[in-house]
Enzyme design. Structure first.
Site, PDB file in Angstrom:
ATOM      1  N   GLY A 107     -14.919   6.474  -4.688  1.00 34.64           N
ATOM      2  CA  GLY A 107     -14.341   6.934  -3.424  1.00 34.64           C
ATOM      3  C   GLY A 107     -14.235   5.804  -2.432  1.00 34.64           C
ATOM      4  O   GLY A 107     -14.118   6.005  -1.241  1.00 34.64           O
ATOM      5  N   ASP A 130       3.368   2.023  -4.759  1.00 32.09           N
ATOM      6  CA  ASP A 130       3.490   1.939  -6.230  1.00 32.09           C
ATOM      7  C   ASP A 130       4.082   3.220  -6.796  1.00 32.09           C
ATOM      8  O   ASP A 130       4.898   3.177  -7.724  1.00 32.09           O
ATOM      9  CB  ASP A 130       2.153   1.591  -6.891  1.00 32.09           C
ATOM     10  N   GLU A 167       0.823  -1.220   0.000  1.00 31.70           N
ATOM     11  CA  GLU A 167       0.000   0.000   0.000  1.00 31.70           C
ATOM     12  C   GLU A 167       0.849   1.258   0.000  1.00 31.70           C
ATOM     13  O   GLU A 167       1.822   1.355   0.748  1.00 31.70           O
ATOM     14  CB  GLU A 167      -0.907   0.000   1.238  1.00 31.70           C
ATOM     15  N   ASP A 208      -3.445   0.548  -9.818  1.00 34.31           N
ATOM     16  CA  ASP A 208      -4.855   0.312 -10.115  1.00 34.31           C
ATOM     17  C   ASP A 208      -5.066  -0.044 -11.572  1.00 34.31           C
ATOM     18  O   ASP A 208      -5.768  -0.982 -11.906  1.00 34.31           O
ATOM     19  CB  ASP A 208      -5.678   1.564  -9.800  1.00 34.31           C
ATOM     20  N   SER A 211     -10.680   1.537  -6.635  1.00 41.11           N
ATOM     21  CA  SER A 211     -10.191   2.067  -7.911  1.00 41.11           C
ATOM     22  C   SER A 211     -11.259   2.255  -8.956  1.00 41.11           C
ATOM     23  O   SER A 211     -11.123   1.855 -10.097  1.00 41.11           O
ATOM     24  CB  SER A 211      -9.144   1.139  -8.510  1.00 41.11           C
ATOM     25  N   SER A 212     -12.365   2.860  -8.558  1.00 37.39           N
ATOM     26  CA  SER A 212     -13.415   3.172  -9.528  1.00 37.39           C
ATOM     27  C   SER A 212     -12.847   4.086 -10.609  1.00 37.39           C
ATOM     28  O   SER A 212     -13.129   3.930 -11.787  1.00 37.39           O
ATOM     29  CB  SER A 212     -14.572   3.870  -8.817  1.00 37.39           C
TER      30      SER A 212
HETATM   31  P1  NG1 Z   1      -7.271   4.174  -4.882  1.00 38.23           P
HETATM   32  O1  NG1 Z   1      -7.487   5.530  -4.290  1.00 38.23           O
HETATM   33  O2  NG1 Z   1      -7.746   3.062  -4.011  1.00 38.23           O
HETATM   34  O3  NG1 Z   1      -7.807   4.083  -6.276  1.00 38.23           O
HETATM   35  C1  NG1 Z   1      -4.715   5.008  -4.804  1.00 38.23           C
HETATM   36  C2  NG1 Z   1      -3.813   5.165  -6.030  1.00 38.23           C
HETATM   37  C3  NG1 Z   1      -2.903   3.955  -6.232  1.00 38.23           C
HETATM   38  C4  NG1 Z   1      -2.147   3.599  -4.964  1.00 38.23           C
HETATM   39  C5  NG1 Z   1      -3.156   3.478  -3.806  1.00 38.23           C
HETATM   40  C6  NG1 Z   1      -2.427   3.237  -2.492  1.00 38.23           C
HETATM   41  C7  NG1 Z   1      -5.167   6.477  -7.595  1.00 38.23           C
HETATM   42  C8  NG1 Z   1      -5.904   6.497  -8.889  1.00 38.23           C
HETATM   43  N1  NG1 Z   1      -4.656   5.304  -7.227  1.00 38.23           N
HETATM   44  O4  NG1 Z   1      -5.653   3.958  -5.042  1.00 38.23           O
HETATM   45  O5  NG1 Z   1      -1.959   4.297  -7.273  1.00 38.23           O
HETATM   46  O6  NG1 Z   1      -1.152   4.552  -4.694  1.00 38.23           O
HETATM   47  O7  NG1 Z   1      -3.928   4.675  -3.654  1.00 38.23           O
HETATM   48  O8  NG1 Z   1      -1.687   2.072  -2.544  1.00 38.23           O
HETATM   49  O9  NG1 Z   1      -5.054   7.466  -6.912  1.00 38.23           O
HETATM   50 MG    MG Z   2      -9.054   5.678  -7.604  1.00 38.70          MG
END
Ligand code: NG1
Ligand code: MG
Length: 517
Positions: free
Chosen positions: A160, A58, A55, A210, A164-165
């Protein structure tokens, strides 16, 4: 590898999801025809993902281990005949929440995106921009512009929600534009890389996990995603264990709108990790400048990692280092961070500029102009510590999956996997500071009811959690959440909201295109 053309929903979804998805797809295609007066040519789709471990590393270019979920973003699409100019009509099945839009694709230049407005079609426009640029390169025609399209979309990835929507939406959008413009074969790596860059146009300086999970996932497997030396995704199958290994996803229902909180949350972490890399390079007096890489601000802790061992131990190509040695390197970097980045209270701009020998204006221009961040102190020690220890947990997790411990019953493996997930949650909460009380509570409740491992998944600060639960304990965990969390916080919660809150997720397949016959 190309994005597959599905000929049946069975190519996309696990069997138990087919009845619901069949109804959903039929409804989407019928609504498309009703709305636009003709049927769609194809449907493109990309799934959301749950991150099992790795987490917030990346964007520091360390490996991560996500898997695609069943929930996805669909687009039913028909190419619009261009009468001189190309227009897009885009609608969503949830038309109140996401109003229909129509816009023209400019013959010259890029389609404008106002990232300050939280306009849902911005995600489509960023995919359109990225795909158009790629098509211009492939056709060697800088003046190429995309055809017009009629689109009706339907997303089931909670927005949200840490699944990763946004990435599912951008990947589907880019795939839609590639297919609408006649690309027979869409290369997965090209699609993924353009989706990663496109998503940053919408205001969040994200990493590439994502989009990789959304595009590359193969049903039944998790995905080991590596960003260095280049983007690669390796399917990781799960050993059959007894009790059966199950991942359960639980919503916190704490909205984590990354766009709103980015300057003090997500985008700030990206700056802190980048500054930690350049600061550490200076502390160890590295002669070789850090490499420019694909990280959001062009320099990463991974870049520092490789440069440090190249100079101090003569390791010319760290990508050839054995996993065991790589783990030793990470442990050494974590120790060096403990010993040398000693300011627990964080580093001010003056502290950082003092060591780097640059002015605060230069610092702001170089690291904090592309995406605004708001902070007086940068917690370099804590962020670097989390990243190095988390990168090692990913390697251990993957080793456990590929060579499970033979001693003891199946629960030796589940216990070891769960311990790693719990350690990640502790680090996200206490060191990286990206959890929240609701997520912590869901994890404590789950562990008390039999989960081996519980942690936030995705960016955190709300959104989702993921739990490693033996199949025979899933109901116990679900009911303790219902009683102690969901019904306590929302006594009026509806049954369908409750059903949406907790999902047992099987590893799903990635992006696909479905020709409408
Ligand atoms: P989420 O917010 O769950 O889509 C975000 C980042 C990822 C990664 C994770 C934490 C975006 C689009 N994606 O994921 O690249 O950094 O947080 O591991 O913001
Ligand atoms: Mg996202």
């Amino acid at each position: 590898m190309e994005v597959p053309t599905a000929t049946s929903l069975h190519d996309i979804y696990p069997d138990d999801a087919i009845p619901v998805e069949k109804t959903r797809w039929e409804k989407l295609l019928a609504s498309f025809k009703e709305k636009y007066g003709h049927q769609a040519d194809f449907v493109s789709r990309s799934p959301g993902r749950v991150n099992l471990i790795g987490e917030h590393i990346d964007y520091s270019l360390y490996e991560v281990l996500p898997m695609a979920v069943t929930a996805d973003f669909l687009m039913a699409v028909a190419v619009r005949p261009t009468t001189g100019k190309a227009t897009v009509r885009i609608a969503n099945v949830l038309s109140e929440k996401f109003p229909s839009r129509e816009f023209e694709i400019p013959a010259e230049g890029e389609v404008p995106i106002d990232a300050s407005a939280h306009e849902w079609t911005n995600y489509f426009k960023s995919g359109l921009r990225g795909a158009t640029k790629l098509l211009q390169q492939k056709k060697k025609d800088a003046r190429f512009t995309s055809v017009g399209m009629d689109i009706l979309s339907d997303g089931t990835v909670p927005s949200g929600g840490g699944l990763s929507s946004s990435a599912a939406f951008v990947c589907t959008s880019a795939l839609t534009v590639m297919k609408a413009n006649g690309e027979e074969k869409v290369d997965k790596t090209e699609l993924c890389e353009l989706a990663i860059v496109s998503e940053r146009a919408v205001g969040v300086n994200s990493g590439g996990m994502d989009q990789s999970a959304s595009v590359f996932s193969l049903r039944g497997s998790a995905l080991y995603v590596s960003f260095k030396p280049s983007l690669t995704a390796t399917p990781i199958s799960f050993p059959s264990t007894s009790p059966e290994l199950t991942f359960v996803i639980a919503q916190s229902f704490v909205a984590a709108d990354k766009h709103v909180t980015a300057p003090v949350c997500y985008n700030l972490r990206v700056v802190e990790c980048t500054l930690a890399a350049v600061y550490l390079a200076k502390v160890f007096n590295l002669k070789t400048p850090l490499p420019t890489d694909s990280s959001p601000l062009g320099t990463s802790l991974r870049g520092f990692h490789d440069t440090y061992f190249e100079e101090k131990e003569g390791i010319s190509d760290n990508s050839k280092t054995s996993v065991t040695d790589f783990k030793v390197q990470l442990e050494k970097l974590a120790q060096l961070t403990q010993d040398y980045l000693i300011q627990e209270e964080g580093y001010t701009r003056a502290d950082i500029c003092g060591l780097l020998g640059i002015s605060e204006d230069e610092l702001n221009a170089k690291y904090m102009s592309k995406f605004t961040v708001r902070a007086e102190r940068f917690m370099l020690r804590q962020r670097a510590l989390h990243v190095f220890t988390e990168a090692e947990r990913v390697i251990k997790f993957r080793q456990l999956l590929s060579s499970p411990p033979t001693d003891g019953a199946g629960d030796a493996l589940l216990t070891s996997l769960g311990d790693l997930m719990n350690a990640t949650q502790d680090s996200c909460r206490d060191v990286y500071d990206c959890s929240c009380p609701e997520l912590d509570e869901l994890c404590t409740l789950a562990r008390g009811a039999g989960a081996y491992g519980s942690r936030l998944t995705g960016a955190g600060w709300g959104g989702c959690s993921v739990h490693l639960v033996p199949k025979d304990k899933v109901d116990a965990v679900r009911s303790v959440w219902e009683k102690e969390y969901y019904r306590k916080k929302w006594p009026e919660i509806s049954d369908e909201k409750l059903a949406e809150a907790v999902v047992v997720s099987k590893p799903g397949s990635g992006s696909a295109v479905f020709k409408v016959l």
